[in-house]
Each structure stands twice: as structure tokens, then as C-alpha cells.
Design an enzyme around this catalytic site. Structure first.
Site, mmCIF file in Angstrom:
data_model
loop_
_atom_site.group_PDB
_atom_site.id
_atom_site.type_symbol
_atom_site.label_atom_id
_atom_site.label_comp_id
_atom_site.label_asym_id
_atom_site.label_seq_id
_atom_site.Cartn_x
_atom_site.Cartn_y
_atom_site.Cartn_z
ATOM 1 N N LYS A 179 0.753 -1.135 -0.045
ATOM 2 C CA LYS A 179 -0.053 0.146 -0.032
ATOM 3 C C LYS A 179 0.773 1.366 0.091
ATOM 4 O O LYS A 179 0.743 2.050 -0.590
ATOM 5 C CB LYS A 179 -0.996 0.007 1.171
ATOM 6 C CG LYS A 179 -1.606 1.501 1.445
ATOM 7 C CD LYS A 179 -2.390 1.239 2.690
ATOM 8 C CE LYS A 179 -1.746 1.557 4.005
ATOM 9 N NZ LYS A 179 -1.352 2.972 4.326
ATOM 10 N N ASN A 180 1.895 1.349 0.847
ATOM 11 C CA ASN A 180 2.651 2.542 1.038
ATOM 12 C C ASN A 180 3.716 2.822 -0.082
ATOM 13 O O ASN A 180 3.809 4.205 -0.480
ATOM 14 C CB ASN A 180 3.324 2.582 2.377
ATOM 15 C CG ASN A 180 2.462 2.929 3.384
ATOM 16 O OD1 ASN A 180 1.134 3.275 3.321
ATOM 17 N ND2 ASN A 180 3.109 2.515 4.667
ATOM 18 N N CYS A 240 -3.873 8.072 10.087
ATOM 19 C CA CYS A 240 -4.330 7.339 11.374
ATOM 20 C C CYS A 240 -3.877 8.417 12.493
ATOM 21 O O CYS A 240 -2.491 9.069 12.337
ATOM 22 C CB CYS A 240 -3.500 6.164 11.603
ATOM 23 S SG CYS A 240 -4.275 4.935 10.359
ATOM 24 N N ARG A 277 1.975 14.470 13.590
ATOM 25 C CA ARG A 277 2.634 14.111 12.220
ATOM 26 C C ARG A 277 2.951 15.017 11.432
ATOM 27 O O ARG A 277 2.346 15.512 10.415
ATOM 28 C CB ARG A 277 1.761 12.712 11.359
ATOM 29 C CG ARG A 277 1.528 11.885 12.158
ATOM 30 C CD ARG A 277 0.869 10.504 11.518
ATOM 31 N NE ARG A 277 1.355 9.963 10.747
ATOM 32 C CZ ARG A 277 0.953 8.805 9.995
ATOM 33 N NH1 ARG A 277 -0.230 8.650 10.301
ATOM 34 N NH2 ARG A 277 1.551 8.451 9.102
ATOM 35 N N ASP A 306 4.692 0.107 12.238
ATOM 36 C CA ASP A 306 3.554 -0.512 11.594
ATOM 37 C C ASP A 306 3.240 -2.214 11.852
ATOM 38 O O ASP A 306 2.396 -2.405 11.773
ATOM 39 C CB ASP A 306 3.773 -0.459 10.082
ATOM 40 C CG ASP A 306 3.329 0.939 9.585
ATOM 41 O OD1 ASP A 306 3.042 1.936 10.605
ATOM 42 O OD2 ASP A 306 3.122 1.150 8.306
ATOM 43 N N ARG A 364 -8.821 0.377 4.972
ATOM 44 C CA ARG A 364 -7.904 1.059 4.300
ATOM 45 C C ARG A 364 -6.505 0.563 3.791
ATOM 46 O O ARG A 364 -6.240 0.894 2.941
ATOM 47 C CB ARG A 364 -7.558 2.428 5.345
ATOM 48 C CG ARG A 364 -8.627 3.375 5.554
ATOM 49 C CD ARG A 364 -8.027 4.518 6.564
ATOM 50 N NE ARG A 364 -6.656 4.752 6.247
ATOM 51 C CZ ARG A 364 -6.013 5.414 7.060
ATOM 52 N NH1 ARG A 364 -6.459 5.915 8.118
ATOM 53 N NH2 ARG A 364 -4.635 5.600 6.623
HETATM 54 C C1 UD1 Z 1 5.051 6.306 6.725
HETATM 55 C C2 UD1 Z 1 4.027 5.297 6.664
HETATM 56 C C3 UD1 Z 1 3.507 4.660 7.859
HETATM 57 C C4 UD1 Z 1 4.658 4.189 8.954
HETATM 58 C C5 UD1 Z 1 5.605 5.376 8.707
HETATM 59 C C6 UD1 Z 1 7.012 4.999 9.614
HETATM 60 C C7 UD1 Z 1 2.967 5.730 4.248
HETATM 61 C C8 UD1 Z 1 1.941 6.297 3.699
HETATM 62 N N1 UD1 Z 1 2.881 5.674 5.930
HETATM 63 O O1 UD1 Z 1 4.596 7.553 7.269
HETATM 64 O O2 UD1 Z 1 2.572 3.653 7.779
HETATM 65 O O3 UD1 Z 1 4.224 4.190 10.048
HETATM 66 O O4 UD1 Z 1 6.121 5.606 7.380
HETATM 67 O O5 UD1 Z 1 7.489 4.167 8.935
HETATM 68 O O6 UD1 Z 1 3.874 5.664 3.693
HETATM 69 N N2 UD1 Z 1 8.294 13.495 11.117
HETATM 70 C C9 UD1 Z 1 8.750 14.927 11.383
HETATM 71 N N3 UD1 Z 1 8.668 15.712 10.383
HETATM 72 C C10 UD1 Z 1 8.504 15.424 9.138
HETATM 73 C C11 UD1 Z 1 7.906 14.127 8.635
HETATM 74 C C12 UD1 Z 1 8.215 12.982 9.782
HETATM 75 O O7 UD1 Z 1 8.961 15.043 12.506
HETATM 76 O O8 UD1 Z 1 8.285 16.397 8.162
HETATM 77 C C13 UD1 Z 1 8.355 12.409 12.135
HETATM 78 C C14 UD1 Z 1 7.172 11.742 12.317
HETATM 79 O O9 UD1 Z 1 6.498 12.431 13.412
HETATM 80 C C15 UD1 Z 1 7.425 10.452 13.094
HETATM 81 C C16 UD1 Z 1 8.928 10.138 12.125
HETATM 82 O O10 UD1 Z 1 9.330 11.537 11.783
HETATM 83 O O11 UD1 Z 1 7.879 10.662 14.270
HETATM 84 C C17 UD1 Z 1 8.604 9.034 11.006
HETATM 85 O O12 UD1 Z 1 7.820 9.565 10.283
HETATM 86 P P1 UD1 Z 1 7.646 9.174 8.467
HETATM 87 O O13 UD1 Z 1 8.603 8.102 8.547
HETATM 88 O O14 UD1 Z 1 7.623 10.582 7.886
HETATM 89 O O15 UD1 Z 1 6.122 8.543 8.513
HETATM 90 P P2 UD1 Z 1 5.242 8.786 7.430
HETATM 91 O O16 UD1 Z 1 5.772 8.842 6.010
HETATM 92 O O17 UD1 Z 1 4.081 9.738 7.761
#
Ligand code: UD1
Length: 430
Positions: A22-23, A117, A122, A305, A397
Site C-alpha cells: 500500500k505505502n 491515522c 505527524r 507498523d 484502508r
Molecule cells: C510512513 C507510513 C506509515 C509508517 C511510517 C514509519 C505511508 C503512507 N505511511 O508514514 O505507515 O508508520 O512511514 O515507517 O507510507 N516526522 C517529522 N517531520 C516530518 C516528517 C516526519 O518530524 O516532516 C516524524 C514523524 O512525526 C515520525 C517520524 O518522523 O515521528 C517518522 O515519520 P515518517 O517516516 O515521515 O512517517 P510517514 O511517512 O508519515
């Protein structure tokens, strides 16, 4: 309201086929829009998040044809606006990939801030930092992110946090920037690599995906391609833990065993036998699940996850286990539900201490988010008696035909929408 009803206690036995990730699919659909030529995507999972993103790009003019359940043709040439409304994406975090894709393609994007979620704060500051470094002006006004650039220039970008989303988003925009970019402290998840390979098959020049440093030589245009999405590491891991928790024996097919290493190694520590084949893994559970400690980390560490799925399995282990959740701060909500099924749990901030119990007892629980919902289904399958899981919209989802796949393994589970169906399930002839 859709619910799962489960009669627990049957070990899962048999074979299950894993779908596309999915991701990865979400990012790759956004990437497909970046060329005017047709892109054919195979192994697309038929799940709500993916379908919602396909609807969102259709709404901005992209031609989307579903050839069959798992093959989609995307023609970005017909894209006519770069504004994606909140209605489409409020429940879907990966909509933010349209920012990087549109910015790369036309130097302009307007996308409502992502939902997704509720598993913790985030932010998208690292995405924005990357776009700004490439030369874009980025503003947020009334919940909409506006990104504009006359030109994008290659840059050296250091990510303060390892972020899957920011790494992919900046890679999308940089693929069509002028000159050479590096993304340092990049995320190394399998889907980051998959997006890079897909972009390269569209004519991009990206190297190093899967390591800390991704090197991108911007190109002036991308062309069409046919691409097959990698198998879903998290769906596979979910079935692996379902096998362990129910004391089953399951062959999980269509996977890349290398992507599952952290999951496999934890299952082995917990007493299961895991056999690896070229494109499958077999999990043979032991009667006794052993306790262990686990900390969620970016890839190749144990995925956040998968934290709820290992959590419900450790709740049935002999001894005490410790889980440290280091990525998202609100990912223990499922443990409150699990306690209602008899689990013994203590949560202190980002640490959960779980003392195993002999068995869970079925009751009505609510899925707090996607992966936690799947984990509660595992708990229900392992429990004594009947479990009802509410709010399964979260599970839908990200899991395709979840109940169907579990039934094929012998799981006694049904999706019900009303009281009559629930009663029928409970009082059917055995
Ligand atoms: C993606 C996945 C999600 C998974 C996560 C971590 C998708 C759609 N979702 O989410 O299922 O749980 O990776 O493997 O692919 N952060 C910041 N600033 C930013 C971006 C992230 O502080 O600009 C922090 C977040 O709050 C979190 C950490 O970085 O603590 C990791 O987040 P990130 O890897 O970005 O997760 P997602 O891409 O949102």
C-alpha cells in the site's frame, strides 16, 4: 456499521497470498502523474487508501483506468488543476506525495494538509524543508499547503529526522529539478527503494535508494512505463504474527523475505520456526510463545507498523516483554482494548510492559487505527469465545479482503453490518 465478528481459538493453517505494498503504491501513483505518457501499474492493492488517491487524481483531471482489480493505467497528460481538496484526502496521509509530484512536474501544488491515522503528531516540516531547499516557496494557509517555484535547483538536503514520507516527497520533486541533489539521512524502507526504481524506469536518474544518501541527477522529463509494485511487508508481517498468536502454521506467499528480516528474527526469538524460500516464508508456531523486548526503529529496524501485531502476540507469551515505540507517540491505544480482553499491560510514555496471559477472552473492542485494528483481529482469532471489532473502516484502508484471507486459513471471522448477521454468526449450526 461494519464490524468483524470472530470466534477465536482455531489455529490458522494454510497458505496466504500477499498483495502489493500500500505505502509503495501511494507514492508510485503520485509519481505516475509526473509524466504525460501512460504509466501502467501492476500489483496495485485494492484498498481504500489507494482507491481514494486514485479518485483524488481523477478529480484533478488525470485519466485513471482500472484494467482489473490490481492493474491501473494512469495518464497524467490530462491533469488540469494542481489543487487537491480536503474532502478527498482528509483521511489519507499519503496525499502529500502529490505536493512533490506536482511541484516537480509543473512547479506548483496546492494540497490540503494530510490526515491519516491518529497515531501521534505527524508534522511535515522535513518535506517543506526539502522543497524550500530546492527553491520552492512553501506556505500553509487555512490547512492547505501551497508550493510554488519558478525553477527547482538541485541541492544537498539533510533530513533532521529519518522520514519515509519526506524522503520520497523530496525525491519526487528533485527527480525533475535542474542539477544534482543529495538527500542525506534518508529513509531506507523498501518502498523508498521501490519508488526510486519506478522513477528510474520513467527515465529519472536516482542512485543510492536503500542507503543513507540518495543521489539524484535531475532530468528534464519523465516517460511512461509499466511497473509492478513490491509485496506488502506489513500485510505479510501481520499474517506471520497471526500464525504465531493462534499457534498455527502458515505459508505466506508472494513476499520478499529480505524485507521481513526484523519480523522473522523476532518471531524466532519468540519460539516460532520461520522457513524462508525465494518468495515465501512459512511460520510454524510453537505451543509456548516466549517473551522478548522490541524497539520500533526506521528500516531495517523493527517497523512501527508492526508494533501492535507483535504486542498482541507478546500478550500471550510466557513472561514479561517490553515494547519501546520510538516513532509515533500514540501507538499504544490498542493496548487499552487488549486489556479488556484480559491482557496484562502497563504503559509508561513510549514504553509498554506486557506480562503474558494464558489466553484472551473475546469481547467487543474498537479499532483505534489501521495496524492496531488488524492486531485486535489477531487477538480475537487467538481468544476464547467471540470478539467483535468495531470501526473496521480503518482496517479496510490498508488490508485487501482481510477477512476472506483469514477464513481461507481456517479463521472463523465474518464482516457483518447488522444485528441479524451478528446473531446468525453466533447461532449458526456448527
Ligand atoms: C510512513 C507510513 C506509515 C509508517 C511510517 C514509519 C505511508 C503512507 N505511511 O508514514 O505507515 O508508520 O512511514 O515507517 O507510507 N516526522 C517529522 N517531520 C516530518 C516528517 C516526519 O518530524 O516532516 C516524524 C514523524 O512525526 C515520525 C517520524 O518522523 O515521528 C517518522 O515519520 P515518517 O517516516 O515521515 O512517517 P510517514 O511517512 O508519515
Amino acid at each position: 456499521m461494519e464490524q468483524y465478528i470472530i470466534k477465536g481459538g482455531t489455529p490458522l493453517v494454510g497458505e496466504v497470498e500477499i498483495g502489493g505494498a500500500k505505502n509503495a503504491a501511494l507514492a508510485i501513483i503520485a509519481a505516475a502523474v509526473m509524466t504525460d505518457e501512460e504509466v501502467i501499474l501492476e500489483n496495485i492493492p485494492d484498498v481504500e487508501d489507494v482507491n481514494r488517491l486514485l479518485n483524488a487524481i481523477e478529480d484533478v483531471g488525470v485519466t485513471v483506468k482500472r484494467e482489473d482489480r490490481h492493474v491501473v493505467r494512469i495518464l497524467g497528460k490530462t491533469l488540469h488543476t494542481y489543487r487537491v481538496d480536503y474532502e478527498y484526502i482528509r483521511k489519507m496521509r499519503a496525499s502529500y506525495y502529490l505536493l512533490g509530484a506536482f511541484l516537480g512536474k509543473v512547479r506548483h501544488a496546492e494540497v490540503a494538509l494530510p490526515g491519516g491515522c491518529d497515531i501521534g503528531s505527524r508534522p511535515i516540516d522535513q518535506h517543506i524543508k526539502g522543497f524550500r531547499a530546492l527553491g520552492a516557496e512553501v506556505q500553509i494557509d487555512k490547512g492547505v499547503v501551497y508550493a510554488n517555484a519558478d525553477q527547482l535547483y538541485g541541492q544537498r538536503i539533510y533530513m533532521d529526522i529519518v522520514s519515509v514520507g519526506a524522503t520520497i516527497n523530496v525525491m519526487l520533486a528533485a527527480a525533475l529539478a535542474d542539477g544534482y541533489s543529495t538527500i542525506e539521512n534518508a529513509a531506507k524502507e523498501p518502498h523508498v527503494v521501490d519508488v526510486a526504481i519506478m522513477l528510474n524506469s520513467m527515465g529519472a536518474d536516482i542512485r543510492g535508494a536503500g542507503t543513507d544518501i540518495i543521489r539524484i541527477h535531475g532530468v528534464s522529463r519523465l516517460h511512461g512505463c509499466r511497473y509492478s509494485i513490491i509485496p506488502d511487508q506489513i500485510e505479510a508481517g501481520t499474517f506471520m504474527f497471526a500464525a504465531a498468536a493462534t499457534r498455527g502454521n502458515v505459508l505466506v506467499k508472494n513476499v520478499i523475505p529480505k524485507h521481513l528480516e526484523s519480523i522473522t528474527s523476532k518471531l524466532r526469538e519468540m519460539g516460532s520456526a520461520v522457513w524462508e524460500y525465494d518468495d515465501a516464508v512459512r511460520v510454524i508456531a510453537s505451543d509456548e510463545i516466549r517473551s522478548t523486548h522490541v524497539k520500533t526503529l526506521p528500516y531495517p529496524g523493527f517497523p512501527t507498523d508492526m508494533q501492535p501485531q507483535i504486542g498482541v502476540t507478546l500478550g500471550l507469551a510466557s513472561g514479561t516483554s517490553i515494547i519501546i515505540e520510538s516513532i509515533f507517540e500514540r501507538r499504544f491505544k490498542y493496548l487499552d482494548e487488549l486489556v479488556r480482553m484480559g491482557a496484562q499491560v502497563k504503559v509508561e510514555g513510549s514504553i509498554a510492559i506486557i506480562t503474558g496471559v494464558e489466553s484472551y477472552v473475546g469481547t467487543e473492542v474498537t479499532a483505534p487505527d489501521l495496524r492496531a485494528g488488524a492486531a485486535l483481529v489477531i487477538a480475537g482469532l487467538a481468544a476464547r469465545g467471540y470478539t467483535i471489532v468495531d470501526d473496521i473502516k480503518y482496517i479496510l484502508r490498508g488490508y485487501e479482503r482481510f477477512d476472506e484471507k483469514l477464513r481461507a486459513l481456517g479463521g472463523d471471522i465474518a464482516l457483518v453490518t447488522n444485528e441479524r448477521q451478528r446473531t446468525e454468526f453466533m447461532y449458526r449450526a456448527v
